[in-house]
Design a protein around this motif. Structure first.
Motif, PDB file in Angstrom:
ATOM      1  N   TYR A   1     -18.532 -22.897 145.748  1.00 14.79           N
ATOM      2  CA  TYR A   1     -17.091 -22.671 145.589  1.00 14.79           C
ATOM      3  C   TYR A   1     -16.399 -23.935 145.080  1.00 14.79           C
ATOM      4  O   TYR A   1     -15.574 -23.882 144.158  1.00 14.79           O
TER       5      TYR A   1
ATOM      6  N   SER B   1     -17.261 -24.413 141.507  1.00 18.26           N
ATOM      7  CA  SER B   1     -16.514 -23.493 140.639  1.00 18.26           C
ATOM      8  C   SER B   1     -15.056 -23.917 140.518  1.00 18.26           C
ATOM      9  O   SER B   1     -14.459 -23.823 139.432  1.00 18.26           O
ATOM     10  N   ILE B   2     -14.479 -24.410 141.624  1.00 15.31           N
ATOM     11  CA  ILE B   2     -13.100 -24.894 141.562  1.00 15.31           C
ATOM     12  C   ILE B   2     -13.003 -26.103 140.633  1.00 15.31           C
ATOM     13  O   ILE B   2     -12.084 -26.203 139.798  1.00 15.31           O
TER      14      ILE B   2
ATOM     15  N   GLY C   1     -13.380 -24.884 137.139  1.00 14.17           N
ATOM     16  CA  GLY C   1     -12.144 -24.244 136.709  1.00 14.17           C
ATOM     17  C   GLY C   1     -11.050 -25.256 136.407  1.00 14.17           C
ATOM     18  O   GLY C   1     -10.295 -25.096 135.441  1.00 14.17           O
TER      19      GLY C   1
ATOM     20  N   LYS D   1     -11.843 -26.871 133.102  1.00 15.25           N
ATOM     21  CA  LYS D   1     -11.521 -25.968 132.003  1.00 15.25           C
ATOM     22  C   LYS D   1     -10.011 -25.841 131.825  1.00 15.25           C
ATOM     23  O   LYS D   1      -9.514 -25.768 130.696  1.00 15.25           O
ATOM     24  N   ALA D   2      -9.287 -25.807 132.939  1.00 13.62           N
ATOM     25  CA  ALA D   2      -7.827 -25.718 132.843  1.00 13.62           C
ATOM     26  C   ALA D   2      -7.244 -26.971 132.193  1.00 13.62           C
ATOM     27  O   ALA D   2      -6.343 -26.895 131.342  1.00 13.62           O
TER      28      ALA D   2
END
Length: 242
Positions: free
Chosen positions: A151, A154-155, A158, A161-162
């Motif tokens: 998790y 993935s955060i 993310g 990517k953001a």
């Protein structure tokens, strides 16, 4: 200085004073090494107590320079103890305002303590069953830790990517602004060129009209000259014919 541990749902024996940390240092004993239980032999006591200590290690803390140790209880649990455990779990969940659903560290902690207490109770009656439950507990913890790591990864992915998308958006907006400025500049250049082309075309048109007028005048002059010469020639030729 470490303070006394908080109350746990796991049943422990009363804390035992080992010694002051200063005396432990003078004797060459490392602080934090628990003393043997009362009634246990020098090799570590009974097999069940050893298993309990390996599953649920003793709690240690210092208070005003004194080292305290608290072992997990080796007393068998009754049916009433299990009922009390359930009631105490519900009470702690309510007191600490644990969430009923979703991720909640408080609820996870209290249920982990409850599971440890159940393992303690089972181990006293059947050590093999307790060790098997210990494997189940450790596997569940490793699975949860793996999911937490996944998790967090993935955060982090993310977020990267953001940030990349935000950076790409900023770059794209800057590129759009630059292209719009270039477009305006090209439009101004186009208008200037059109104005110059119109001026050149007007000037050439005027020059062409002037040239045509001059050419027409020259042709008219030549025609008049030709006609005049023709009349003069006829005049000269007329007497010779007579």
């Amino acid at each position: 200085m470490s303070s006394a541990p908080l109350n746990s749902l796991v049943k422990y024996e009363p804390p035992v004073l080992v010694n002051t940390t200063k005396k432990l240092d003078k004797k060459g004993v490392k602080p934090g090494v628990p003393a043997p239980r009362k009634g246990a032999d020098a090799k570590g006591g009974s097999q069940t107590e050893d298993i309990l200590n390996s599953i649920l290690p003793p709690r240690e803390w210092t208070d005003e320079g004194q080292l305290w140790v608290q072992y997990v209880s080796s007393n068998p649990a009754t049916r009433l103890d299990v009922i009390n455990l359930q009631e105490l779990l519900d009470q702690r969940l309510q007191q600490r305002q644990a969430r009923e659903t979703g991720i909640c560290p408080v609820r996870e902690e209290l249920y982990a303590q409850t599971f440890d207490e159940l393992i303690r109770q089972v181990t006293i009656n059947c050590a093999e069953r307790g060790l098997l439950l210990l494997r189940v507990r450790d596997e569940v913890r490793m699975t949860i830790a793996a999911y937490q790591t996944l998790y967090e990864s993935s955060i982090a992915f993310g977020m990267r990517k953001a940030l990349q998308a935000e950076q790409g958006r900023a770059d794209m907006e800057a590129n759009i602004r630059q292209l719009e400025a270039d477009k305006k500049e090209l439009e101004r250049t186009l208008l200037d060129l059109k104005a110059k082309a119109d001026a050149i075309e007007k000037r050439e048109s005027e020059r062409r009209a002037l040239d045509e007028k001059k050419h027409a005048e020259e042709i008219a002059f030549l025609k008049r000259t030709n006609a005049s010469l023709k009349r003069e020639l006829e005049t000269y030729l007329s007497p010779s014919k007579k």
